[in-house]
Motif scaffolding. Sequence first.
Motif, PDB file in Angstrom:
ATOM      1  N   ASP A 130       0.826  -1.207   0.000  1.00 50.49           N
ATOM      2  CA  ASP A 130       0.000   0.000   0.000  1.00 50.49           C
ATOM      3  C   ASP A 130       0.859   1.255   0.000  1.00 50.49           C
ATOM      4  O   ASP A 130       1.956   1.264   0.574  1.00 50.49           O
ATOM      5  CB  ASP A 130      -0.895   0.029   1.247  1.00 50.49           C
ATOM      6  CG  ASP A 130      -2.048  -0.973   1.129  1.00 50.49           C
ATOM      7  OD1 ASP A 130      -2.018  -1.812   0.203  1.00 50.49           O
ATOM      8  OD2 ASP A 130      -2.970  -0.910   1.957  1.00 50.49           O
ATOM      9  N   ASP A 131       0.339   2.283  -0.631  1.00 51.44           N
ATOM     10  CA  ASP A 131       0.861   3.654  -0.582  1.00 51.44           C
ATOM     11  C   ASP A 131       1.983   3.971  -1.585  1.00 51.44           C
ATOM     12  O   ASP A 131       2.047   5.060  -2.092  1.00 51.44           O
ATOM     13  CB  ASP A 131       1.337   4.051   0.834  1.00 51.44           C
ATOM     14  CG  ASP A 131       0.228   3.864   1.865  1.00 51.44           C
ATOM     15  OD1 ASP A 131      -0.950   4.019   1.485  1.00 51.44           O
ATOM     16  OD2 ASP A 131       0.535   3.532   3.026  1.00 51.44           O
ATOM     17  N   HIS A 169      -5.160   3.955  -5.337  1.00 54.16           N
ATOM     18  CA  HIS A 169      -5.266   4.058  -3.868  1.00 54.16           C
ATOM     19  C   HIS A 169      -5.749   5.462  -3.481  1.00 54.16           C
ATOM     20  O   HIS A 169      -5.543   5.888  -2.347  1.00 54.16           O
ATOM     21  CB  HIS A 169      -3.895   3.753  -3.272  1.00 54.16           C
ATOM     22  CG  HIS A 169      -3.894   3.415  -1.816  1.00 54.16           C
ATOM     23  ND1 HIS A 169      -4.822   2.575  -1.227  1.00 54.16           N
ATOM     24  CD2 HIS A 169      -3.064   3.787  -0.800  1.00 54.16           C
ATOM     25  CE1 HIS A 169      -4.545   2.456   0.063  1.00 54.16           C
ATOM     26  NE2 HIS A 169      -3.497   3.188   0.354  1.00 54.16           N
ATOM     27  N   HIS A 228      -5.132   9.946  -0.591  1.00 55.21           N
ATOM     28  CA  HIS A 228      -5.295   8.947   0.472  1.00 55.21           C
ATOM     29  C   HIS A 228      -6.528   9.245   1.328  1.00 55.21           C
ATOM     30  O   HIS A 228      -6.466   9.327   2.557  1.00 55.21           O
ATOM     31  CB  HIS A 228      -4.039   8.878   1.366  1.00 55.21           C
ATOM     32  CG  HIS A 228      -3.888   7.542   2.046  1.00 55.21           C
ATOM     33  ND1 HIS A 228      -4.387   7.281   3.293  1.00 55.21           N
ATOM     34  CD2 HIS A 228      -3.311   6.387   1.630  1.00 55.21           C
ATOM     35  CE1 HIS A 228      -4.112   6.025   3.616  1.00 55.21           C
ATOM     36  NE2 HIS A 228      -3.466   5.461   2.629  1.00 55.21           N
ATOM     37  N   PRO A 251      -8.034   3.225   1.036  1.00 52.35           N
ATOM     38  CA  PRO A 251      -7.046   3.812   1.940  1.00 52.35           C
ATOM     39  C   PRO A 251      -7.391   3.485   3.388  1.00 52.35           C
ATOM     40  O   PRO A 251      -8.556   3.587   3.791  1.00 52.35           O
ATOM     41  CB  PRO A 251      -7.158   5.319   1.684  1.00 52.35           C
ATOM     42  CG  PRO A 251      -7.733   5.422   0.319  1.00 52.35           C
ATOM     43  CD  PRO A 251      -8.631   4.233   0.149  1.00 52.35           C
ATOM     44  N   SER A 252      -6.399   3.054   4.141  1.00 56.52           N
ATOM     45  CA  SER A 252      -6.537   2.668   5.556  1.00 56.52           C
ATOM     46  C   SER A 252      -7.564   1.549   5.752  1.00 56.52           C
ATOM     47  O   SER A 252      -8.017   1.316   6.871  1.00 56.52           O
ATOM     48  CB  SER A 252      -6.924   3.868   6.427  1.00 56.52           C
ATOM     49  OG  SER A 252      -6.040   4.934   6.215  1.00 56.52           O
TER      50      SER A 252
HETATM   51 ZN   LIG Z   1      -2.689   3.507   2.361  1.00 56.28          ZN
END
Ligand SMILES: [Zn+2]
Length: 355
Positions: free
Chosen positions: A98-99, A237, A241, A275-276
């Motif tokens: 991720d990210d 993504h 975010h 996201p998250s």
């Molecule tokens: Zn993320």
Amino acid sequence: MLRRIKLATLNLMKAAGVFELVANSEWRRHRLLILCYHGISLDDEHLWRPFLYMNAGQLATRLDALNNMGCSVLPLGEALTRLQSWDLPPRSVAITFDDGTYDFYKQAYPLLKQHNLPVTVYQTTYYSDHAMPVFNLMCSYLLWKRRDKQVIDAREFGLSESMEVRTEAGRHRIVRGLIDLSDREKLNGKQKNEIARRLAEILGIDYSMLVARRILQLMNEQELAEVVANGVDVQLHTHRHRTPDVEQSFRQEITDNRERIRAMTGKEASHFCYPSGVYRKQFIGWLEKEQITSATTCDAGLARRNDNQYLLPRLVDTTGRSQLELDSWLCGVGDLLSFHRAAPQRYVLSKDRPE
Ligand SMILES: [Zn+2]
């Protein structure tokens, strides 16, 4: 206590041959394990956030384990297509990050390349265009680095004169206060970076050194182009975010993210990751309208053929998870024994607005 019982049970099952039995079963054959990683420490980030980071040595051990257990690691898109057509090879796994952080480029990517493993990076793009650390994470990291300090005077940020730094809750209050301040004042990325710089100064930390080492920064355009040229799959993504509750803003996040990825890599992205790990029911229809192929959560589980393609589970793997636990998921036992599937969201500061 519960964790000790769980680990003892897993040890017994492994010794009794249950892991192997399940690993070779038809049941496991028709399921896909999507692994989710976040950061691989450049320095001590795994000590700061053990449920978000791991160090490079641990990642290397994880990748060896995939090999030792005879897992078939597939590119995400292929794995999802083959899941649908009942055509998965034994012990299928897809690896996702991720990210799209700089530490992926510096630490994870060379290891994945060395192991010859395909990977998908869910890239958030705002900070790819801005060479500065992710604001909320950096503030939290700076405060953690000075956790031996008792209090700081945070009046210049509109907070109280003596803010507690020793406890996680105290540090969280300061970060929350700084995020609220930047929301209230509608600060842009540069202005927020100045707040982080000033916070470092108050704490006696060399901010320019952290920036130069690219701690808590994302891959920039050149780094992204390089990994994509070497076979890394880059997917969606959101640009900033975040997942707004308003349809137009939510879809704009996808559009901006998609356009930036296209411009930086020349590729069309159609797989999405929340996201998250935060998702709501209404997002599914909006993702459909954006013609998204799949969406992954951070809820633990093996993906099945009949799962909603916009709610695919993943296993988040971090320092906080033992090798035995990961092995139990690779073979499938972890899924059979898992009662708490929903992600705890404990590392979320969801109101962050980087723009
Ligand atoms: Zn993320």
